[in-house]
Write a protein that holds these residues in place. Structure first.
Motif, PDB file in Angstrom:
ATOM      1  N   CYS A  19      -0.508  -7.104   7.135  1.00 12.52           N
ATOM      2  CA  CYS A  19      -0.449  -6.245   5.956  1.00 12.52           C
ATOM      3  C   CYS A  19      -0.453  -4.780   6.393  1.00 12.52           C
ATOM      4  O   CYS A  19      -1.020  -4.444   7.432  1.00 12.52           O
ATOM      5  N   PRO A  20       0.125  -3.896   5.590  1.00 10.77           N
ATOM      6  CA  PRO A  20       0.108  -2.472   5.941  1.00 10.77           C
ATOM      7  C   PRO A  20      -1.221  -1.817   5.600  1.00 10.77           C
ATOM      8  O   PRO A  20      -1.924  -2.237   4.687  1.00 10.77           O
ATOM      9  N   ILE A  21      -1.566  -0.785   6.355  1.00 13.95           N
ATOM     10  CA  ILE A  21      -2.696   0.089   6.047  1.00 13.95           C
ATOM     11  C   ILE A  21      -2.109   1.429   5.613  1.00 13.95           C
ATOM     12  O   ILE A  21      -1.332   2.042   6.352  1.00 13.95           O
ATOM     13  N   ILE A  22      -2.471   1.874   4.420  1.00 13.59           N
ATOM     14  CA  ILE A  22      -1.901   3.089   3.834  1.00 13.59           C
ATOM     15  C   ILE A  22      -3.025   4.069   3.549  1.00 13.59           C
ATOM     16  O   ILE A  22      -4.086   3.682   3.039  1.00 13.59           O
ATOM     17  N   ASN A  23      -2.817   5.339   3.875  1.00 14.14           N
ATOM     18  CA  ASN A  23      -3.879   6.338   3.713  1.00 14.14           C
ATOM     19  C   ASN A  23      -3.769   7.104   2.399  1.00 14.14           C
ATOM     20  O   ASN A  23      -2.912   6.802   1.554  1.00 14.14           O
ATOM     21  N   HIS A  24      -4.628   8.119   2.241  1.00 12.05           N
ATOM     22  CA  HIS A  24      -4.695   8.864   0.987  1.00 12.05           C
ATOM     23  C   HIS A  24      -3.424   9.668   0.707  1.00 12.05           C
ATOM     24  O   HIS A  24      -3.191  10.079  -0.428  1.00 12.05           O
ATOM     25  N   LYS A  25      -2.605   9.892   1.722  1.00 11.46           N
ATOM     26  CA  LYS A  25      -1.331  10.589   1.539  1.00 11.46           C
ATOM     27  C   LYS A  25      -0.204   9.622   1.199  1.00 11.46           C
ATOM     28  O   LYS A  25       0.951  10.006   1.152  1.00 11.46           O
ATOM     29  N   GLU A  26      -0.563   8.353   0.997  1.00 10.24           N
ATOM     30  CA  GLU A  26       0.379   7.276   0.713  1.00 10.24           C
ATOM     31  C   GLU A  26       1.335   7.069   1.881  1.00 10.24           C
ATOM     32  O   GLU A  26       2.509   6.724   1.706  1.00 10.24           O
ATOM     33  N   GLU A  27       0.798   7.264   3.098  1.00  5.72           N
ATOM     34  CA  GLU A  27       1.566   7.051   4.318  1.00  5.72           C
ATOM     35  C   GLU A  27       1.085   5.770   4.996  1.00  5.72           C
ATOM     36  O   GLU A  27      -0.116   5.526   5.092  1.00  5.72           O
ATOM     37  N   MET A  28       2.011   4.947   5.459  1.00 13.06           N
ATOM     38  CA  MET A  28       1.666   3.768   6.220  1.00 13.06           C
ATOM     39  C   MET A  28       1.267   4.236   7.622  1.00 13.06           C
ATOM     40  O   MET A  28       2.062   4.875   8.311  1.00 13.06           O
ATOM     41  N   ILE A  29       0.048   3.922   8.046  1.00 13.94           N
ATOM     42  CA  ILE A  29      -0.427   4.405   9.338  1.00 13.94           C
ATOM     43  C   ILE A  29      -0.696   3.278  10.333  1.00 13.94           C
ATOM     44  O   ILE A  29      -0.832   3.536  11.527  1.00 13.94           O
ATOM     45  N   ALA A  30      -0.780   2.046   9.873  1.00 17.97           N
ATOM     46  CA  ALA A  30      -1.102   0.931  10.762  1.00 17.97           C
ATOM     47  C   ALA A  30      -0.816  -0.387  10.051  1.00 17.97           C
ATOM     48  O   ALA A  30      -0.508  -0.413   8.853  1.00 17.97           O
ATOM     49  N   SER A  31      -0.938  -1.460  10.799  1.00 15.49           N
ATOM     50  CA  SER A  31      -0.907  -2.800  10.193  1.00 15.49           C
ATOM     51  C   SER A  31      -2.117  -3.569  10.693  1.00 15.49           C
ATOM     52  O   SER A  31      -2.578  -3.372  11.817  1.00 15.49           O
ATOM     53  N   GLY A  57      -8.860  -7.666   2.524  1.00 13.63           N
ATOM     54  CA  GLY A  57      -9.410  -6.804   3.562  1.00 13.63           C
ATOM     55  C   GLY A  57      -8.597  -5.537   3.747  1.00 13.63           C
ATOM     56  O   GLY A  57      -9.157  -4.434   3.884  1.00 13.63           O
ATOM     57  N   SER A  58      -7.292  -5.665   3.761  1.00 14.78           N
ATOM     58  CA  SER A  58      -6.435  -4.484   3.938  1.00 14.78           C
ATOM     59  C   SER A  58      -6.535  -3.550   2.741  1.00 14.78           C
ATOM     60  O   SER A  58      -6.525  -2.320   2.890  1.00 14.78           O
ATOM     61  N   LYS A  59      -6.665  -4.117   1.543  1.00 10.92           N
ATOM     62  CA  LYS A  59      -6.850  -3.284   0.350  1.00 10.92           C
ATOM     63  C   LYS A  59      -8.145  -2.481   0.445  1.00 10.92           C
ATOM     64  O   LYS A  59      -8.190  -1.297   0.087  1.00 10.92           O
ATOM     65  N   GLU A  60      -9.199  -3.115   0.964  1.00 12.18           N
ATOM     66  CA  GLU A  60     -10.483  -2.418   1.097  1.00 12.18           C
ATOM     67  C   GLU A  60     -10.372  -1.263   2.098  1.00 12.18           C
ATOM     68  O   GLU A  60     -10.911  -0.174   1.866  1.00 12.18           O
ATOM     69  N   ILE A  61      -9.669  -1.494   3.205  1.00 11.18           N
ATOM     70  CA  ILE A  61      -9.472  -0.417   4.182  1.00 11.18           C
ATOM     71  C   ILE A  61      -8.695   0.728   3.553  1.00 11.18           C
ATOM     72  O   ILE A  61      -9.065   1.906   3.693  1.00 11.18           O
ATOM     73  N   CYS A  62      -7.609   0.390   2.846  1.00 10.61           N
ATOM     74  CA  CYS A  62      -6.796   1.419   2.184  1.00 10.61           C
ATOM     75  C   CYS A  62      -7.641   2.240   1.210  1.00 10.61           C
ATOM     76  O   CYS A  62      -7.542   3.477   1.165  1.00 10.61           O
ATOM     77  N   GLN A  63      -8.473   1.564   0.434  1.00 10.07           N
ATOM     78  CA  GLN A  63      -9.305   2.262  -0.543  1.00 10.07           C
ATOM     79  C   GLN A  63     -10.311   3.175   0.136  1.00 10.07           C
ATOM     80  O   GLN A  63     -10.577   4.282  -0.325  1.00 10.07           O
TER      81      GLN A  63
END
Length: 256
Positions: free
Chosen positions: A196-208, A233-239
């Motif tokens: 799954c992708p990891i997306i940051n507060h800038k709505e940028e994909m930074i990792a998987s 889990g990935s949603k929690e990291i993104c949040q």
């Protein structure tokens, strides 16, 4: 703790992504504080730009100071530190290896991992570099790039042997639509990977983030369970990184 601070934090805790403004009556209903106390708390925070009042409807919202402090907090975040405790929890729940990958040009690089406790497990080293062309980890990293970065990465992948651009673009659209990828034996025979992708507060994909293990432990029921655990889990990291969207389309894939 000072009672005044306790009441102030109780008021602030009422704000959420779903409730960005509050009225005096709503705060009183939720906290049971006297209106005089609520006015005093709000006026104090407003004086220091932590709260703003809309003069037309008299509702209160978080002020600029919180945005400023949030920006400072975001700047100090190391996504690996944010992800690691969640990765450990996923390993506890699944007994499979979990890894965190980033994209460098057209390669995916492992930057963090938590090993499965089982004897038969997926093996990966931090620093491992593999082509993003094969395997769920790399393909998710490519699929969620911005359009400009996607085309640049695609140009690098074209030099790889047996690269089929039309097929790859179609696959990227599928991954974008469902929000994750699940591969079996694509890069390592006998193994599976869900990413799954990891997306940051800038709505940028930074990792998987990826769960990987031997295919022999898979059943149809377990596949669904693993995807659901990884997505949550990935949603929690993104949040925790400040992104509250969710590119995951579990419902359309029969998982929810």
């Amino acid at each position: 703790m000072n009672k005044s601070f306790e009441k102030m934090f109780a008021v602030l805790d009422l704000f959420s992504m779903d409730r960005t403004t509050l009225s005096i009556s709503e705060i009183q209903k939720e906290t049971d504080f006297p209106k005089s106390t609520i006015f005093r708390i709000l006026n104090t925070m407003e004086a220091f730009d932590f709260i703003e009042q809309n003069k037309e409807n008299h509702r209160y919202a978080l002020g600029f100071k919180f945005f400023q402090l949030g920006s400072i907090y975001q700047g100090n975040l190391d996504f690996r530190e944010v992800a690691l405790p969640i990765m450990k929890k996923i390993v506890e729940d699944t007994s499979e290896t979990v890894e965190l990958n980033i994209l460098d040009k057209a390669d995916r690089i492992c930057v963090e991992k938590v090993d499965s406790p089982l004897d038969i497990r997926n093996f990966v080293r931090i620093g491992d570099r593999k082509s993003a062309l094969r395997g769920a980890s790399g393909k998710v990293l490519v699929a969620f790039l911005s359009e400009e970065k996607f085309e640049t990465t695609l140009a690098s992948l074209k030099s790889e042997e047996c690269f089929d651009e039309a097929k790859f673009r179609k696959e990227m659209k599928r991954i974008q639509k469902q929000g994750y990828d699940f591969t079996k034996g694509e890069r390592v025979p006998g193994s599976f990977a869900i990413s799954c992708p990891i997306i940051n507060h800038k709505e940028e994909m930074i990792a998987s983030i990826t769960i990987a293990g031997p295919i022999q432990r898979l059943t149809e029921e377990r596949e669904t369970e693993l995807v659901t655990i990884l997505v949550e889990g990935s949603k929690e990291i993104c949040q925790r990184l400040g992104y509250f969207g969710h590119p995951y389309n579990l419902e359309n894939n029969g998982l929810l």
